[in-house]
Design a protein around this motif. Structure first.
Motif, PDB file in Angstrom:
ATOM      1  N   VAL A  59      50.083  34.473  45.545  1.00  8.49           N
ATOM      2  CA  VAL A  59      49.053  35.445  45.178  1.00  8.49           C
ATOM      3  C   VAL A  59      48.131  34.817  44.141  1.00  8.49           C
ATOM      4  CG1 VAL A  59      48.584  37.697  44.168  1.00  8.49           C
ATOM      5  CG2 VAL A  59      50.591  37.385  45.643  1.00  8.49           C
ATOM      6  N   PRO A  60      46.883  34.507  44.510  1.00  6.77           N
ATOM      7  CA  PRO A  60      45.935  33.997  43.513  1.00  6.77           C
ATOM      8  C   PRO A  60      45.343  35.147  42.714  1.00  6.77           C
ATOM      9  CG  PRO A  60      44.899  34.053  45.671  1.00  6.77           C
ATOM     10  CD  PRO A  60      46.318  34.513  45.876  1.00  6.77           C
ATOM     11  N   ALA A  61      45.160  34.939  41.415  1.00 11.33           N
ATOM     12  CA  ALA A  61      44.585  35.981  40.556  1.00 11.33           C
ATOM     13  C   ALA A  61      43.883  35.317  39.374  1.00 11.33           C
ATOM     14  CB  ALA A  61      45.654  36.948  40.073  1.00 11.33           C
ATOM     15  N   GLU A  62      42.731  35.847  39.023  1.00  9.27           N
ATOM     16  CA  GLU A  62      41.944  35.257  37.938  1.00  9.27           C
ATOM     17  C   GLU A  62      42.522  35.649  36.576  1.00  9.27           C
ATOM     18  OE1 GLU A  62      38.453  37.210  39.513  1.00  9.27           O
ATOM     19  OE2 GLU A  62      37.453  35.264  39.690  1.00  9.27           O
ATOM     20  N   VAL A  80      42.559  44.301  30.958  1.00  7.01           N
ATOM     21  CA  VAL A  80      43.578  43.288  31.230  1.00  7.01           C
ATOM     22  C   VAL A  80      43.012  42.320  32.265  1.00  7.01           C
ATOM     23  CG1 VAL A  80      44.619  44.607  33.106  1.00  7.01           C
ATOM     24  CG2 VAL A  80      46.041  43.033  31.806  1.00  7.01           C
ATOM     25  N   SER A  81      43.539  41.102  32.293  1.00  6.14           N
ATOM     26  CA  SER A  81      43.088  40.153  33.313  1.00  6.14           C
ATOM     27  C   SER A  81      43.719  40.491  34.654  1.00  6.14           C
ATOM     28  CB  SER A  81      43.448  38.720  32.915  1.00  6.14           C
ATOM     29  OG  SER A  81      44.839  38.499  33.056  1.00  6.14           O
ATOM     30  N   ALA A  82      43.061  40.074  35.714  1.00 12.71           N
ATOM     31  CA  ALA A  82      43.615  40.286  37.053  1.00 12.71           C
ATOM     32  C   ALA A  82      44.977  39.600  37.179  1.00 12.71           C
ATOM     33  CB  ALA A  82      42.652  39.761  38.104  1.00 12.71           C
ATOM     34  N   TYR A  83      45.110  38.436  36.547  1.00 15.86           N
ATOM     35  CA  TYR A  83      46.388  37.709  36.603  1.00 15.86           C
ATOM     36  C   TYR A  83      47.490  38.479  35.882  1.00 15.86           C
ATOM     37  CZ  TYR A  83      49.902  34.083  35.966  1.00 15.86           C
ATOM     38  OH  TYR A  83      51.076  33.382  35.968  1.00 15.86           O
ATOM     39  N   THR A  84      47.177  39.040  34.719  1.00 18.92           N
ATOM     40  CA  THR A  84      48.184  39.800  33.975  1.00 18.92           C
ATOM     41  C   THR A  84      48.598  41.044  34.744  1.00 18.92           C
ATOM     42  OG1 THR A  84      47.350  38.983  31.853  1.00 18.92           O
ATOM     43  CG2 THR A  84      48.663  41.001  31.809  1.00 18.92           C
TER      44      THR A  84
END
Length: 289
Positions: free
Chosen positions: A164-167, A209-213
C-alpha cells in the motif's frame, strides 16, 4: 424533507441512505446516474439535490474530471429551471498547493491543473447563477462501503497482502462518510426551517494527519483486532511516498463556519475509523476484538 441523491454507489450516498433510514423526517430518492433531467426533477420535486464528490480529482484522468464537471453543470441547469436547491460536495484536493494555516471557506481554490480548474469554474457558475446552493468541501472520505471509500480499498489491499503506497508528506483531514452524511442532513433540515444560510462550507475530521500515518494506524488497528480474534493474516506492507521534499503539503480545512452556522461538530477520524473496523470485524467473523 425529501432529498434526491445522485451516484447511488458512492460511499457518501450509501452513508446518506443509512442516516436517513434512522430518521423519520427524511425521505431519500436515489439515482444511479450523476445527472438528473429537468422534467424528472420537476416531477419528483425534492427539497434538494445532493451530488457526492469526485474523490482525488488531482489523481484522476482528465476525461473523468471533465465528465464530472459536465454532469454537475447539467444538474445546475436542471436545478435552476425547477428552483430546487443544489448541494455539491467537493474534494479538498482543489486546494492544490495547500496552506500552512487551516483553509477558510472564503478562500476560493486556484489550482494550476487544468482539470481542477474546470471544477473551480463549475463552482463559480453555481455561486453566480444559483441563489440556493451549498458547496461543501470535504476532507478525504473514508467508509466501509461504496466507491471512493478509501478505507474499504485499504482493507482489501492489506488483507490481500498487497503493498500500500501512501504519502507521508501530505497532511490532510480524513473524514468519515457517515459523519458527513449526518452533517449534510442536519444542515438541510435547518435550511428547511428557514435558516437561509446558503453558501460554501468546509466539513472534515479533526486531527490533521499524513496519508501514510492514517494507513499505518489502520494497519496497526486491523492487526490488533485480527490477533485478538486468533486470526493469523500476513497483512500487506506500507510504502511511504515523498513528493514534497522541502515542506509537507498541508490541506487542513477550517470548519468553524459550519459549526457556528449549523452547530455541526467535527468528529475525530481515529474514533470513526476504530468504530468502522469493529463493524468490519463483526460483519466478517461475527465477533469483535
Amino acid at each position: 424533507m425529501k432529498l434526491l441523491i445522485l451516484d447511488a454507489g458512492h460511499c457518501l450516498s450509501l452513508a446518506l441512505m443509512r442516516e436517513a433510514s434512522r430518521r423519520a423526517d427524511t425521505e431519500l430518492l436515489i439515482e444511479d446516474a450523476l445527472t438528473v433531467e429537468t422534467n424528472h426533477l420537476a416531477a419528483v420535486r425534492p427539497d434538494a439535490v445532493i451530488i457526492p464528490p469526485l474523490s482525488q480529482p488531482a489523481n484522476a484522468e482528465p476525461a473523468v474530471v471533465i465528465a464530472h464537471a459536465q454532469a454537475v453543470d447539467q444538474c445546475l441547469e436542471a436545478c435552476m429551471a425547477t428552483q430546487v436547491p443544489m448541494v455539491w460536495c467537493v474534494s479538498d484536493q482543489l486546494y492544490e498547493d495547500g496552506s500552512i494555516e487551516p483553509i477558510n471557506e472564503d478562500v476560493i481554490p486556484s489550482p494550476r491543473d487544468e482539470s481542477l480548474q474546470r471544477l473551480v469554474k463549475v463552482g463559480d457558475r453555481i455561486r453566480e447563477q444559483c441563489s440556493r446552493y451549498l458547496i461543501v468541501r470535504l476532507g478525504p472520505l473514508f467508509a466501509l462501503e461504496g466507491t471512493h471509500g478509501w478505507l474499504n480499498e485499504l482493507l482489501d489491499d492489506l488483507m490481500a497482502g498487497r503493498e500500500v503506497p501512501a504519502e507521508r508528506d501530505v497532511i490532510l483531514c480524513p473524514t468519515s462518510a457517515d459523519a458527513a452524511a449526518m452533517a449534510l442532513i442536519g444542515m438541510l433540515q435547518q435550511q428547511q426551517c428557514r435558516a437561509d444560510a446558503w453558501g460554501a462550507y468546509h466539513l472534515a475530521g479533526t486531527e490533521p494527519v499524513s496519508a501514510y500515518t492514517f494507513a499505518s494506524m489502520v494497519r496497526t488497528q486491523l492487526a490488533t483486532r485480527l490477533e485478538g480474534m486468533g486470526k493469523l493474516v500476513e497483512l500487506g506492507p506500507l510504502k511511504a511516498l515523498s513528493h514534497h521534499h522541502d515542506q509537507p503539503l498541508r490541506r487542513a480545512l477550517n470548519c468553524r463556519r459550519v459549526h457556528d452556522t449549523f452547530g455541526v461538530h467535527q468528529k475525530p477520524w481515529q474514533l470513526e475509523m476504530e468504530r468502522m473496523l469493529d463493524a468490519w470485524c463483526l460483519a466478517r467473523t461475527g465477533e469483535t476484538a
